[in-house]
Design a protein around this motif. Structure first.
Motif, PDB file in Angstrom:
ATOM      1  N   UNK A   1       0.848  -1.189   0.000  1.00 34.83           N
ATOM      2  CA  UNK A   1       0.000   0.000   0.000  1.00 34.83           C
ATOM      3  C   UNK A   1       0.885   1.241   0.000  1.00 34.83           C
ATOM      4  N   UNK A   2       0.328   2.315  -0.517  1.00 32.64           N
ATOM      5  CA  UNK A   2       1.020   3.599  -0.453  1.00 32.64           C
ATOM      6  C   UNK A   2       1.297   3.994   0.998  1.00 32.64           C
ATOM      7  N   UNK A   3       0.376   3.662   1.884  1.00 35.57           N
ATOM      8  CA  UNK A   3       0.514   4.008   3.299  1.00 35.57           C
ATOM      9  C   UNK A   3       1.776   3.420   3.917  1.00 35.57           C
TER      10      UNK A   3
ATOM     11  N   UNK B   1      -5.428   7.124   1.216  1.00 37.29           N
ATOM     12  CA  UNK B   1      -4.892   7.914   2.321  1.00 37.29           C
ATOM     13  C   UNK B   1      -3.828   8.848   1.754  1.00 37.29           C
ATOM     14  N   UNK B   2      -3.568   9.929   2.447  1.00 35.94           N
ATOM     15  CA  UNK B   2      -2.504  10.834   2.025  1.00 35.94           C
ATOM     16  C   UNK B   2      -1.789  11.372   3.251  1.00 35.94           C
ATOM     17  N   UNK B   3      -0.573  11.842   3.045  1.00 30.64           N
ATOM     18  CA  UNK B   3       0.230  12.367   4.139  1.00 30.64           C
ATOM     19  C   UNK B   3       1.640  11.842   4.067  1.00 30.64           C
ATOM     20  N   UNK B   4       2.373  12.015   5.158  1.00 32.69           N
ATOM     21  CA  UNK B   4       3.732  11.499   5.242  1.00 32.69           C
ATOM     22  C   UNK B   4       4.128  11.407   6.702  1.00 32.69           C
ATOM     23  N   UNK B   5       5.188  10.659   6.972  1.00 28.70           N
ATOM     24  CA  UNK B   5       5.640  10.477   8.347  1.00 28.70           C
ATOM     25  C   UNK B   5       4.553   9.863   9.195  1.00 28.70           C
ATOM     26  N   UNK B   6       4.228  10.512  10.297  1.00 25.63           N
ATOM     27  CA  UNK B   6       3.151  10.045  11.167  1.00 25.63           C
ATOM     28  C   UNK B   6       1.854  10.803  10.933  1.00 25.63           C
ATOM     29  N   UNK B   7       1.833  11.651   9.913  1.00 28.30           N
ATOM     30  CA  UNK B   7       0.672  12.485   9.649  1.00 28.30           C
ATOM     31  C   UNK B   7      -0.077  11.952   8.430  1.00 28.30           C
ATOM     32  N   UNK B   8      -1.024  11.051   8.668  1.00 28.49           N
ATOM     33  CA  UNK B   8      -1.807  10.444   7.607  1.00 28.49           C
ATOM     34  C   UNK B   8      -3.283  10.739   7.826  1.00 28.49           C
ATOM     35  N   UNK B   9      -4.018  10.836   6.745  1.00 27.53           N
ATOM     36  CA  UNK B   9      -5.462  11.005   6.858  1.00 27.53           C
ATOM     37  C   UNK B   9      -6.142  10.304   5.693  1.00 27.53           C
ATOM     38  N   UNK B  10      -7.388   9.916   5.916  1.00 21.04           N
ATOM     39  CA  UNK B  10      -8.165   9.339   4.831  1.00 21.04           C
ATOM     40  C   UNK B  10      -8.342  10.392   3.746  1.00 21.04           C
TER      41      UNK B  10
ATOM     42  N   UNK C   1      -9.181   0.099  -2.552  1.00 17.54           N
ATOM     43  CA  UNK C   1      -9.428   1.301  -1.765  1.00 17.54           C
ATOM     44  C   UNK C   1      -9.100   0.974  -0.317  1.00 17.54           C
ATOM     45  N   UNK C   2      -8.080   1.628   0.231  1.00 17.99           N
ATOM     46  CA  UNK C   2      -7.556   1.247   1.543  1.00 17.99           C
ATOM     47  C   UNK C   2      -8.587   1.443   2.658  1.00 17.99           C
ATOM     48  N   UNK C   3      -9.273   2.553   2.617  1.00 18.87           N
ATOM     49  CA  UNK C   3     -10.350   2.836   3.563  1.00 18.87           C
ATOM     50  C   UNK C   3     -11.386   3.715   2.856  1.00 18.87           C
ATOM     51  N   UNK C   4     -12.607   3.646   3.300  1.00 19.29           N
ATOM     52  CA  UNK C   4     -13.643   4.530   2.783  1.00 19.29           C
ATOM     53  C   UNK C   4     -13.525   5.875   3.496  1.00 19.29           C
TER      54      UNK C   4
END
Length: 258
Positions: A44-46, A75-84, A112-115
């Motif tokens: 996954x990208x995550x 999901x998008x973000x980087x490091x520990x900062x991720x969001x749906x 789709x990783x999460x809705x």
């Protein structure tokens, strides 16, 4: 349900270490998984902001015909900062990134990783359908969905797989599993090795197996659409998990686990 070569135990790549000091051992685990006949590798990208996908490409590209590499977006973000993030434009950017990192023109199974609750599910699934029509994905799957969400998605397009948390200790998604059985949809349980001890350890001792092998053997016996994706960074654990396909549980042992 898609035809997969090899056995019924896949490999979840999330635990693989991509740091310079551990990268060689992670590559070795992936290559050994292919040697053992693992039919599916899940990433996954995550996982490391795409670093896990890059590791898989380094180890296995060009991919063998008998191994399905599947990845997930949403999901998008980087490091520990991720969001749906299921916004259509974001999903498109994410998929383009996955294609680049995996070094492919088409993702054979895009999930789709999460809705994203802030975006209509129809828009999220519809975007993946558009990407498939453009040749960027062959088949589509969902992760962590309810029976109703699965039905809503299926009203838009065919769904090949569902990846929900499911194991001996957590059977919350049994209704989703039953829906997948009725519809012929592949069910990829994540965290498949979890159990609550007790009967699992006793039965493992009876069989000369590990508790993890018993947990996997139970999943395989529990449903014909089940394809567990246990993850590990250790060669020994990989081989033990793969050998779980040869563990046979008696009707008495299955009843005790149930």
């Amino acid at each position: 349900m898609p035809h997969l070569s090899g056995g019924r135990i896949g490999f979840g790549a999330m635990q693989l270490d991509t740091s310079p000091g551990q990268r060689d051992s992670s590559v070795a685990v992936l290559r050994r998984a292919v040697e053992l006949g693992v039919p599916l590798i899940d990433t996954a990208y995550l996982y490391g902001g795409g670093g896990n996908e890059e590791l898989i490409a380094e180890a296995l590209h060009p991919y063998p015909d008998d191994v399905l590499v599947t990845t997930k977006v949403g999901v998008s973000g980087k490091g520990d900062d991720w969001r749906l993030d299921g916004r259509p434009d974001s999903l498109r950017r994410q998929v383009d990134g996955c294609l680049r990192r995996l070094r492919v023109e088409r993702i054979e199974l895009l999930q789709l990783h999460r809705v994203d609750p802030d975006v209509p599910l129809a828009d999220q699934v519809g975007t993946l359908v558009e990407l498939a029509a453009e040749g960027k994905a062959a088949e589509l799957g969902l992760s962590e969905v309810t029976v109703d969400e699965l039905a809503e998605a299926r009203a838009i397009t065919a769904i090949t797989s569902v990846q929900n948390r499911y194991n001996l200790a957590d059977r919350t998604h049994e209704p989703v599993l039953h829906a997948c059985e009725r519809l012929g949809i592949l069910f990829l349980p994540w965290r498949p090795l979890a159990h609550d001890g007790g009967a699992v350890e006793t039965i493992a001792a009876e069989l000369g197996a590990t508790p993890a092998q018993v947990a996997l053997a139970w999943l395989l016996a529990h449903s014909p659409v089940m394809l567990p994706i246990p993850g590990t960074s250790k060669l020994a654990h990989l081989e033990q998990n793969h050998a779980a396909a040869t563990v046979s549980l008696t009707s008495d042992q299955l009843a005790r686990l149930a």
